[in-house]
Design a protein around this motif. Sequence first.
Motif, mmCIF file in Angstrom:
data_model
loop_
_atom_site.group_PDB
_atom_site.id
_atom_site.type_symbol
_atom_site.label_atom_id
_atom_site.label_comp_id
_atom_site.label_asym_id
_atom_site.label_seq_id
_atom_site.Cartn_x
_atom_site.Cartn_y
_atom_site.Cartn_z
ATOM 1 N N TYR A 366 0.815 -1.215 0.000
ATOM 2 C CA TYR A 366 0.000 0.000 0.000
ATOM 3 C C TYR A 366 0.849 1.265 0.000
ATOM 4 O O TYR A 366 0.375 2.335 -0.387
ATOM 5 N N GLY A 367 2.088 1.165 0.416
ATOM 6 C CA GLY A 367 2.953 2.346 0.431
ATOM 7 C C GLY A 367 3.244 2.886 -0.958
ATOM 8 O O GLY A 367 3.636 4.061 -1.091
ATOM 9 N N GLU A 368 3.075 2.098 -2.001
ATOM 10 C CA GLU A 368 3.310 2.574 -3.366
ATOM 11 C C GLU A 368 2.346 3.695 -3.749
ATOM 12 O O GLU A 368 2.641 4.497 -4.640
ATOM 13 N N PHE A 369 1.220 3.768 -3.068
ATOM 14 C CA PHE A 369 0.252 4.811 -3.401
ATOM 15 C C PHE A 369 0.655 6.178 -2.847
ATOM 16 O O PHE A 369 -0.085 7.156 -3.018
ATOM 17 N N GLN A 370 1.791 6.261 -2.185
ATOM 18 C CA GLN A 370 2.321 7.574 -1.822
ATOM 19 C C GLN A 370 2.752 8.338 -3.073
ATOM 20 O O GLN A 370 2.850 9.565 -3.049
ATOM 21 N N ASN A 371 2.988 7.619 -4.132
ATOM 22 C CA ASN A 371 3.285 8.251 -5.415
ATOM 23 C C ASN A 371 2.007 8.930 -5.924
ATOM 24 O O ASN A 371 1.022 8.262 -6.265
ATOM 25 N N LYS A 372 2.017 10.250 -5.971
ATOM 26 C CA LYS A 372 0.804 10.997 -6.317
ATOM 27 C C LYS A 372 0.332 10.680 -7.730
ATOM 28 O O LYS A 372 -0.877 10.582 -7.976
ATOM 29 N N GLU A 373 1.277 10.549 -8.642
ATOM 30 C CA GLU A 373 0.876 10.253 -10.016
ATOM 31 C C GLU A 373 0.203 8.892 -10.112
ATOM 32 O O GLU A 373 -0.844 8.743 -10.771
ATOM 33 N N LEU A 374 0.763 7.906 -9.446
ATOM 34 C CA LEU A 374 0.162 6.573 -9.451
ATOM 35 C C LEU A 374 -1.205 6.588 -8.773
ATOM 36 O O LEU A 374 -2.155 5.946 -9.238
ATOM 37 N N TYR A 375 -1.312 7.339 -7.686
ATOM 38 C CA TYR A 375 -2.581 7.423 -6.958
ATOM 39 C C TYR A 375 -3.672 8.049 -7.832
ATOM 40 O O TYR A 375 -4.809 7.558 -7.878
ATOM 41 N N GLN A 376 -3.341 9.130 -8.528
ATOM 42 C CA GLN A 376 -4.319 9.794 -9.378
ATOM 43 C C GLN A 376 -4.739 8.909 -10.545
ATOM 44 O O GLN A 376 -5.911 8.873 -10.930
ATOM 45 N N ASN A 377 -3.784 8.191 -11.115
ATOM 46 C CA ASN A 377 -4.110 7.324 -12.243
ATOM 47 C C ASN A 377 -4.994 6.156 -11.833
ATOM 48 O O ASN A 377 -5.710 5.587 -12.670
ATOM 49 N N ALA A 378 -4.970 5.802 -10.561
ATOM 50 C CA ALA A 378 -5.753 4.654 -10.097
ATOM 51 C C ALA A 378 -7.097 5.043 -9.501
ATOM 52 O O ALA A 378 -8.080 4.291 -9.659
ATOM 53 N N PHE A 379 -7.201 6.197 -8.833
ATOM 54 C CA PHE A 379 -8.407 6.500 -8.056
ATOM 55 C C PHE A 379 -8.969 7.895 -8.296
ATOM 56 O O PHE A 379 -9.844 8.326 -7.543
ATOM 57 N N ALA A 380 -8.535 8.625 -9.312
ATOM 58 C CA ALA A 380 -8.963 10.018 -9.480
ATOM 59 C C ALA A 380 -10.465 10.133 -9.710
ATOM 60 O O ALA A 380 -11.115 11.043 -9.174
ATOM 61 N N ASP A 381 -11.061 9.253 -10.492
ATOM 62 C CA ASP A 381 -12.495 9.311 -10.776
ATOM 63 C C ASP A 381 -13.065 7.889 -10.821
ATOM 64 O O ASP A 381 -12.341 6.902 -10.669
ATOM 65 N N GLU A 382 -14.365 7.824 -11.056
ATOM 66 C CA GLU A 382 -15.052 6.541 -11.040
ATOM 67 C C GLU A 382 -14.544 5.623 -12.148
ATOM 68 O O GLU A 382 -14.425 4.405 -11.956
ATOM 69 N N GLU A 383 -14.243 6.176 -13.302
ATOM 70 C CA GLU A 383 -13.759 5.354 -14.413
ATOM 71 C C GLU A 383 -12.408 4.719 -14.079
ATOM 72 O O GLU A 383 -12.188 3.527 -14.355
ATOM 73 N N LYS A 384 -11.524 5.472 -13.463
ATOM 74 C CA LYS A 384 -10.209 4.934 -13.112
ATOM 75 C C LYS A 384 -10.311 3.926 -11.977
ATOM 76 O O LYS A 384 -9.581 2.929 -11.955
ATOM 77 N N ARG A 385 -11.208 4.168 -11.040
ATOM 78 C CA ARG A 385 -11.399 3.187 -9.961
ATOM 79 C C ARG A 385 -11.966 1.881 -10.515
ATOM 80 O O ARG A 385 -11.608 0.790 -10.051
ATOM 81 N N SER A 386 -12.869 1.996 -11.503
ATOM 82 C CA SER A 386 -13.404 0.793 -12.131
ATOM 83 C C SER A 386 -12.305 0.024 -12.863
ATOM 84 O O SER A 386 -12.272 -1.216 -12.817
ATOM 85 N N LYS A 387 -11.403 0.741 -13.517
ATOM 86 C CA LYS A 387 -10.292 0.072 -14.204
ATOM 87 C C LYS A 387 -9.358 -0.605 -13.208
ATOM 88 O O LYS A 387 -8.892 -1.732 -13.446
ATOM 89 N N PHE A 388 -9.098 0.059 -12.066
ATOM 90 C CA PHE A 388 -8.262 -0.563 -11.032
ATOM 91 C C PHE A 388 -8.909 -1.838 -10.507
ATOM 92 O O PHE A 388 -8.238 -2.856 -10.294
ATOM 93 N N LEU A 389 -10.229 -1.790 -10.316
ATOM 94 C CA LEU A 389 -10.938 -2.975 -9.812
ATOM 95 C C LEU A 389 -10.856 -4.116 -10.825
ATOM 96 O O LEU A 389 -10.637 -5.275 -10.442
#
Length: 626
Positions: A366-389
């Motif tokens: 979970y510490g990898e999500f300290q990377n802001k760019e990675l965090y935004q690409n994974a959870f910024a909006d509903e579409e990206k959260r769906s892709k992560f899932l």
Amino acid sequence: MAEETQKPEAAAAAAPADEVVVEKPEVTEKEPPPPAPEPEPEPEAPEKPAAAVVEEKEAEVEAVEVKKPKVVKKETKITQSVSFKEETNIVGELPESQKKALEELKQLIQEALNKHEFTAPPPSPTPPPKQEEKPVAEEKKEEEKKEEKEEEKPAAETSEEPKVETEGKSEASEKVETEEKSEASEKVETETPAPVEVKEEEKTPPPAEAPTETVVVTEVVEKVTAVDDDGAKTVEAIEESVVAVSAPPPAEKQEEEASASKEAETAPPSEEPKEAEVPPPPPEEVSIWGIPLLADERSDVILLKFLRARDFKVKDAFTMIKNTARWRKEFGIEGLLDEELGHELEKVVFMHGFDKEGHPVCYNVYGEFQNKELYQNAFADEEKRSKFLRWRIQFLEKSIRKLDFSPSGICTIVQVNDLKNSPGPGKKELRQATNQALNLLQDNYPEFVAKQVFINVPWWYRAFNMMISPFLTQRTKSKFVFAGPAKSAETLFRYIAPEQVPVQYGGLSREGEQEFTVADAVTEVTIKPSTKHTVEFPITEQKCNLVWELRVVGWDVNYGAEFVPSAEDGYTVIVSKTRKVTTADEAVISDSFKTGDPGKVVLTVDNQTSKKKKLLYRSKTKPYSD
């Protein structure tokens, strides 16, 4: 570590038990049973003093206090948390109750496959509205009939009154009445001969007799309303004519029955046998994780997972299987396996090695999500959260396909959750995605986790776990293991061999081509505080190359190496000068020594700290030529 983690749980479990024991006597004192009513006390019997009554009550309370702790002790023994141990998947070794549940579940699944219930949409819960219209129409007809009868009753009553008054009338008036009666009857007969003639000519039953009766009744009602008060006999005549017209003679009935029997004999045969000849559709085929639900022993392993997830409640397990099959179809699992979803999350979740029992190990960082760019690409909006899932489900599906679902095989995974530098519960997007993923995994991937190991656990997560712990089942809690930063590596080594643990978590497993592999066993040694420890590698062959690998978890020790020959006239060779090694210097020391003489290589590790240190090392010799 297991004892240390289990003691706080046992203490926490014992605390509420003591409170229950204290509360029991209070309840008995505050709400004593009402005394039984006595008839009348005799004057000669002496009353008990108040002190004696109080002593008796105190004795009862003490008796309750003595008995209750025994029951509480038994409960604490039952609820005491124990380490999770996987059950067998061999059907012959199951208890009889579990065998019976498995057979019942198979029968339900076979019936559902025959009826195509797994792919058919669920039935609509709302009943069709047409069913409620029929009783309403019948009620209306009954009401109309009642109204007609009520209208006929007053007319009949009024017609009876003149009978008494007109008893003394003259013969002339009687003639007038008989003439009116005959005229009314002639009118009715002229209106109703047509249906009678049709019956005699065709000798077949009319299509419906009800309409003729209703027409006559309406005419009767109209005529009754038009007759004066003196027309009682006219009403009687009309009623007689209606009965005569509506009821066919018995001869006609016999002819109708005969014609109906002839038609039944000459009627063509029904087409029902043709419909019965159509063969039913074959049972549908449903597979989960590439294994059919009813095929072989591997299918039993799959069904046992669902049964254990629902405590062997057959109907609940069957419902769970149906929901899982439908969800997999809606989610498009088979097509998801071939989708290209990127590689940026490979450092967040990855598979690496096996535990000591052969389970594959999955690491969640979970510490990898300290990377802001990675965090935004994974959870910024509903579409990206769906892709992560979808990526997470795809990763899990691919991992499951590599498992062995034979009864004696390994079909579960060990999860290692690294919470170091985790964003924490303040990140709303991460929390939403995590909850959504957990719900899907719990509903559709039962009993795939053999152990949940949490390492580098911060203080806030321990508090969070204490809050949710009462809502978890004992089976789930028995799979959880928690370790702080100082105990993480030691905790992993309890379940995973050091040669299988990644180097970033204290082990010796590294990616790429290395001198050692997971097949080379590692030796573990605990160095006590303020103690010097030596390791000797004997060399018995001439012209050999000795290779070794070494690390100390947490380092902060002095390390040195030297070669001591077996010959008395030989001299010692310093291989590595003694130096201070810290965690920042290097994770693993890899060294080698070539010699043509027999002897030994001595490694020295000096722990001058006040803490214990875990030493890991391994070595091997290889021949060499000039």
